[in-house]
Motif scaffolding. Structure first.
Motif, PDB file in Angstrom:
ATOM      1  N   LEU A  36      27.242   1.289 -16.602  1.00 25.84           N
ATOM      2  CA  LEU A  36      27.675   0.715 -17.867  1.00 25.84           C
ATOM      3  C   LEU A  36      28.102   1.821 -18.826  1.00 25.84           C
ATOM      4  O   LEU A  36      27.643   1.914 -19.953  1.00 25.84           O
ATOM      5  CB  LEU A  36      26.499  -0.117 -18.417  1.00 25.84           C
ATOM      6  N   GLY A  37      28.992   2.700 -18.331  1.00 23.44           N
ATOM      7  CA  GLY A  37      29.630   3.660 -19.235  1.00 23.44           C
ATOM      8  C   GLY A  37      30.540   2.923 -20.187  1.00 23.44           C
ATOM      9  O   GLY A  37      30.581   1.688 -20.197  1.00 23.44           O
ATOM     10  N   ARG A  38      31.334   3.637 -20.971  1.00 24.27           N
ATOM     11  CA  ARG A  38      32.161   2.946 -21.974  1.00 24.27           C
ATOM     12  C   ARG A  38      33.098   1.956 -21.279  1.00 24.27           C
ATOM     13  O   ARG A  38      33.664   2.247 -20.231  1.00 24.27           O
ATOM     14  CB  ARG A  38      32.933   3.935 -22.845  1.00 24.27           C
ATOM     15  N   ILE A  39      33.205   0.784 -21.886  1.00 24.82           N
ATOM     16  CA  ILE A  39      34.032  -0.273 -21.293  1.00 24.82           C
ATOM     17  C   ILE A  39      34.945  -0.881 -22.346  1.00 24.82           C
ATOM     18  O   ILE A  39      35.475  -1.961 -22.161  1.00 24.82           O
ATOM     19  CB  ILE A  39      33.159  -1.395 -20.673  1.00 24.82           C
ATOM     20  N   ASP A  40      35.135  -0.180 -23.459  1.00 27.51           N
ATOM     21  CA  ASP A  40      35.883  -0.775 -24.574  1.00 27.51           C
ATOM     22  C   ASP A  40      37.376  -0.882 -24.307  1.00 27.51           C
ATOM     23  O   ASP A  40      38.091  -1.536 -25.047  1.00 27.51           O
ATOM     24  CB  ASP A  40      35.629   0.010 -25.872  1.00 27.51           C
ATOM     25  N   ARG A  41      37.875  -0.239 -23.247  1.00 26.33           N
ATOM     26  CA  ARG A  41      39.301  -0.365 -22.958  1.00 26.33           C
ATOM     27  C   ARG A  41      39.588  -1.466 -21.935  1.00 26.33           C
ATOM     28  O   ARG A  41      40.711  -1.685 -21.550  1.00 26.33           O
ATOM     29  CB  ARG A  41      39.859   0.973 -22.463  1.00 26.33           C
ATOM     30  N   THR A  42      38.528  -2.144 -21.503  1.00 32.45           N
ATOM     31  CA  THR A  42      38.710  -3.240 -20.540  1.00 32.45           C
ATOM     32  C   THR A  42      38.816  -4.552 -21.302  1.00 32.45           C
ATOM     33  O   THR A  42      37.971  -4.849 -22.150  1.00 32.45           O
ATOM     34  CB  THR A  42      37.502  -3.295 -19.583  1.00 32.45           C
ATOM     35  N   PRO A  43      39.841  -5.363 -21.025  1.00 24.94           N
ATOM     36  CA  PRO A  43      39.997  -6.630 -21.756  1.00 24.94           C
ATOM     37  C   PRO A  43      38.784  -7.548 -21.551  1.00 24.94           C
ATOM     38  O   PRO A  43      38.236  -7.639 -20.448  1.00 24.94           O
ATOM     39  CB  PRO A  43      41.250  -7.250 -21.131  1.00 24.94           C
ATOM     40  N   ALA A  44      38.394  -8.250 -22.606  1.00 28.43           N
ATOM     41  CA  ALA A  44      37.216  -9.127 -22.561  1.00 28.43           C
ATOM     42  C   ALA A  44      37.253 -10.135 -21.406  1.00 28.43           C
ATOM     43  O   ALA A  44      36.228 -10.340 -20.746  1.00 28.43           O
ATOM     44  CB  ALA A  44      37.053  -9.836 -23.908  1.00 28.43           C
ATOM     45  N   PRO A  45      38.406 -10.757 -21.123  1.00 27.95           N
ATOM     46  CA  PRO A  45      38.396 -11.751 -20.031  1.00 27.95           C
ATOM     47  C   PRO A  45      38.008 -11.157 -18.674  1.00 27.95           C
ATOM     48  O   PRO A  45      37.543 -11.873 -17.793  1.00 27.95           O
ATOM     49  CB  PRO A  45      39.850 -12.264 -19.996  1.00 27.95           C
ATOM     50  N   VAL A  46      38.189  -9.855 -18.511  1.00 27.52           N
ATOM     51  CA  VAL A  46      37.790  -9.199 -17.262  1.00 27.52           C
ATOM     52  C   VAL A  46      36.267  -9.053 -17.223  1.00 27.52           C
ATOM     53  O   VAL A  46      35.642  -9.100 -16.164  1.00 27.52           O
ATOM     54  CB  VAL A  46      38.469  -7.812 -17.138  1.00 27.52           C
ATOM     55  N   LEU A  47      35.658  -8.903 -18.398  1.00 32.70           N
ATOM     56  CA  LEU A  47      34.208  -8.659 -18.468  1.00 32.70           C
ATOM     57  C   LEU A  47      33.391  -9.955 -18.532  1.00 32.70           C
ATOM     58  O   LEU A  47      32.228  -9.972 -18.106  1.00 32.70           O
ATOM     59  CB  LEU A  47      33.890  -7.791 -19.698  1.00 32.70           C
ATOM     60  N   PHE A  48      33.969 -11.031 -19.049  1.00 32.39           N
ATOM     61  CA  PHE A  48      33.202 -12.270 -19.223  1.00 32.39           C
ATOM     62  C   PHE A  48      32.539 -12.790 -17.942  1.00 32.39           C
ATOM     63  O   PHE A  48      31.444 -13.339 -17.998  1.00 32.39           O
ATOM     64  CB  PHE A  48      34.084 -13.367 -19.842  1.00 32.39           C
ATOM     65  N   PRO A  49      33.168 -12.648 -16.779  1.00 34.07           N
ATOM     66  CA  PRO A  49      32.499 -13.183 -15.569  1.00 34.07           C
ATOM     67  C   PRO A  49      31.280 -12.380 -15.112  1.00 34.07           C
ATOM     68  O   PRO A  49      30.601 -12.791 -14.167  1.00 34.07           O
ATOM     69  CB  PRO A  49      33.606 -13.098 -14.498  1.00 34.07           C
ATOM     70  N   ILE A  50      30.979 -11.263 -15.750  1.00 38.37           N
ATOM     71  CA  ILE A  50      29.843 -10.447 -15.301  1.00 38.37           C
ATOM     72  C   ILE A  50      28.527 -11.204 -15.507  1.00 38.37           C
ATOM     73  O   ILE A  50      28.235 -11.687 -16.596  1.00 38.37           O
ATOM     74  CB  ILE A  50      29.802  -9.098 -16.071  1.00 38.37           C
ATOM     75  N   GLU A  51      27.759 -11.309 -14.442  1.00 41.29           N
ATOM     76  CA  GLU A  51      26.464 -12.002 -14.503  1.00 41.29           C
ATOM     77  C   GLU A  51      25.300 -11.026 -14.464  1.00 41.29           C
ATOM     78  O   GLU A  51      24.219 -11.320 -14.955  1.00 41.29           O
ATOM     79  CB  GLU A  51      26.332 -12.958 -13.313  1.00 41.29           C
ATOM     80  N   ALA A  52      25.520  -9.900 -13.822  1.00 33.81           N
ATOM     81  CA  ALA A  52      24.425  -8.940 -13.662  1.00 33.81           C
ATOM     82  C   ALA A  52      24.994  -7.529 -13.710  1.00 33.81           C
ATOM     83  O   ALA A  52      26.097  -7.279 -13.218  1.00 33.81           O
ATOM     84  CB  ALA A  52      23.702  -9.173 -12.338  1.00 33.81           C
ATOM     85  N   VAL A  53      24.213  -6.635 -14.315  1.00 33.32           N
ATOM     86  CA  VAL A  53      24.608  -5.235 -14.413  1.00 33.32           C
ATOM     87  C   VAL A  53      23.524  -4.394 -13.756  1.00 33.32           C
ATOM     88  O   VAL A  53      22.325  -4.619 -13.990  1.00 33.32           O
ATOM     89  CB  VAL A  53      24.766  -4.803 -15.889  1.00 33.32           C
ATOM     90  N   PHE A  54      23.937  -3.447 -12.926  1.00 36.22           N
ATOM     91  CA  PHE A  54      23.005  -2.566 -12.227  1.00 36.22           C
ATOM     92  C   PHE A  54      23.227  -1.147 -12.733  1.00 36.22           C
ATOM     93  O   PHE A  54      24.273  -0.562 -12.483  1.00 36.22           O
ATOM     94  CB  PHE A  54      23.231  -2.671 -10.715  1.00 36.22           C
ATOM     95  N   VAL A  55      22.246  -0.646 -13.464  1.00 35.54           N
ATOM     96  CA  VAL A  55      22.404   0.652 -14.114  1.00 35.54           C
ATOM     97  C   VAL A  55      21.715   1.723 -13.268  1.00 35.54           C
ATOM     98  O   VAL A  55      20.570   1.531 -12.835  1.00 35.54           O
ATOM     99  CB  VAL A  55      21.804   0.607 -15.540  1.00 35.54           C
ATOM    100  N   SER A  56      22.398   2.818 -13.034  1.00 37.68           N
ATOM    101  CA  SER A  56      21.802   3.887 -12.221  1.00 37.68           C
ATOM    102  C   SER A  56      20.705   4.601 -13.004  1.00 37.68           C
ATOM    103  O   SER A  56      19.595   4.799 -12.519  1.00 37.68           O
ATOM    104  CB  SER A  56      22.866   4.885 -11.767  1.00 37.68           C
ATOM    105  N   HIS A  57      21.033   4.996 -14.219  1.00 37.51           N
ATOM    106  CA  HIS A  57      20.089   5.684 -15.096  1.00 37.51           C
ATOM    107  C   HIS A  57      20.690   5.654 -16.493  1.00 37.51           C
ATOM    108  O   HIS A  57      21.843   5.258 -16.663  1.00 37.51           O
ATOM    109  CB  HIS A  57      19.808   7.106 -14.617  1.00 37.51           C
ATOM    110  N   THR A  58      19.923   6.067 -17.480  1.00 35.95           N
ATOM    111  CA  THR A  58      20.392   5.854 -18.847  1.00 35.95           C
ATOM    112  C   THR A  58      20.890   7.126 -19.511  1.00 35.95           C
ATOM    113  O   THR A  58      20.826   7.255 -20.736  1.00 35.95           O
ATOM    114  CB  THR A  58      19.302   5.159 -19.702  1.00 35.95           C
TER     115      THR A  58
END
Ligand SMILES: [Zn+2]
Ligand SMILES: [Zn+2]
Length: 343
Positions: A36-58
């Motif tokens: 979950l690095g920066r994602i502000d350049r990805t259009p919202a409709p591409v991100l809306f279907p995300i149901e789960a996020v798997f983070v390697s480390h913070t």
């Protein structure tokens, strides 16, 4: 066979930007995100279907997109699941504590966080209607590498050493099992619930001589029924590894996780000529990424997370990884034979 696969993976910021691998489940309008690095350049409709996020480390480049995702999802009638190494619930709590939540009582949105331990999964909920107060949802036992089971896929995780835990992941589509057209009629068999019993047993990898009752008193061996009736198409596998030291333990865990992956996304921040720097910073070199992919027999290697120090010559990182992956050079040949890498 390829046409049946339904996972589509892409790095939202390419090989050089912050890590964020979107995996879409084609035809289902669903998606998961790894890191979950920066994602502000990805259009919202591409991100809306995300149901789960798997983070390697913070570390920041792997987690700063949390705020952006939160902002997008806040008013939505949904739950976002977030998985990560032990301690990630504290990090989520810390981020949420940085904002004021006095007007969210009507919101349905919540973040469900799961910390991945060796033998347990620990769950918390942060609900907007509770001003994102942390609620303990208890623990569940973890058997083997699996951390999430879905009807269409499962996710496995492996804890790697990056001087902190960096979690590697694999998303594995379920095996497609289809009854071959005309096969039941050809063998004078009647369809029934036993077909699902058969499919479930095949998926679980039950032994060929397992008896399946196809009618009262009529039991047949699983292997015979499978070969007679089913088209078995293995699901696609996408593996992902970032920010890790090249140590014997890590190498073994990565190879186990990525074994036979159709796509293996592996960090490759440094060239071999900078191996000392890579080791000091608990990162892989491009050549090590190639060796891991080869030893795991991955079908395809995608290297990324390039250090900006190589700007203008990023192609060298991919070239070095590929040379090792394709076996033209094999500094790490011992990995293929199942031995620990040399120091
Ligand atoms: Zn890191
Ligand atoms: Zn990183």
């Amino acid at each position: 066979m390829v046409a049946k696969t339904s996972l589509r993976a892409r790095l939202l910021n390419g090989q050089t930007g912050d890590p964020a691998l979107l995996i879409q489940l084609r035809w289902q309008g669903r998606a998961v995100l790894i890191d979950l690095g920066r994602i502000d350049r990805t259009p919202a409709p591409v991100l809306f279907p995300i149901e789960a996020v798997f983070v390697s480390h913070t570390h920041m480049d792997h987690f700063m997109g949390f705020d952006q995702l939160l902002r997008l999802f806040l008013a939505r009638d949904t739950t976002l699941r977030l998985f990560g190494p032990p301690g990630i619930a504290d990090c989520v709590q810390g981020k949420l504590a940085g904002y004021t939540w006095n007007l969210t009582d009507e919101y349905v949105f919540s973040v469900d966080v799961t910390e991945i331990g060796d033998d347990t999964l620990t769950h918390w909920r942060f609900a907007a209607r509770d001003r994102f107060a942390r609620t303990d949802l208890g623990t569940t036992a973890r058997h083997g590498p699996v951390v999430l089971e879905d009807p269409f896929f499962r996710v496995e995780a492996a804890a790697l050493d990056h001087k902190i835990v960096s979690m590697a992941y694999a998303v594995i589509e379920r095996t497609h099992l289809n009854v071959r057209a005309g096969a039941l009629e050809a063998h004078a068999l009647r369809p029934g619930p036993w077909l699902n019993v058969l499919k479930t047993a095949v998926r679980r990898g039950a032994a060929d001589d397992t008896a399946i009752e196809i009618a009262a008193g009529d039991r047949r061996p699983l292997g015979t029924l499978r070969d007679m009736l089913l088209d078995v198409t293995p699901g696609q596998k996408v593996a992902y590894t970032v920010d890790t030291l090249f140590s014997p333990t890590n190498a073994k865990r990565i190879i186990d996780l990525a074994r036979d992956a159709d796509l293996f996304y592996c960090e490759s921040p440094f060239l071999d000529e900078d191996i000392d720097q890579a080791t000091r910073r608990y990162h892989l070199t491009a050549r090590q990424a190639g060796a891991l992919a080869r030893a795991a027999r991955a079908q395809r290697l995608n290297v990324f997370h390039f250090s900006p120090r190589y700007e203008g010559r990023y192609g060298m990182l991919a070239a070095e990884a590929n040379a090792e992956y394709l076996g033209q050079e094999s500094r790490y040949g011992e990995l293929d034979r199942g031995h620990a890498p040399l120091p």
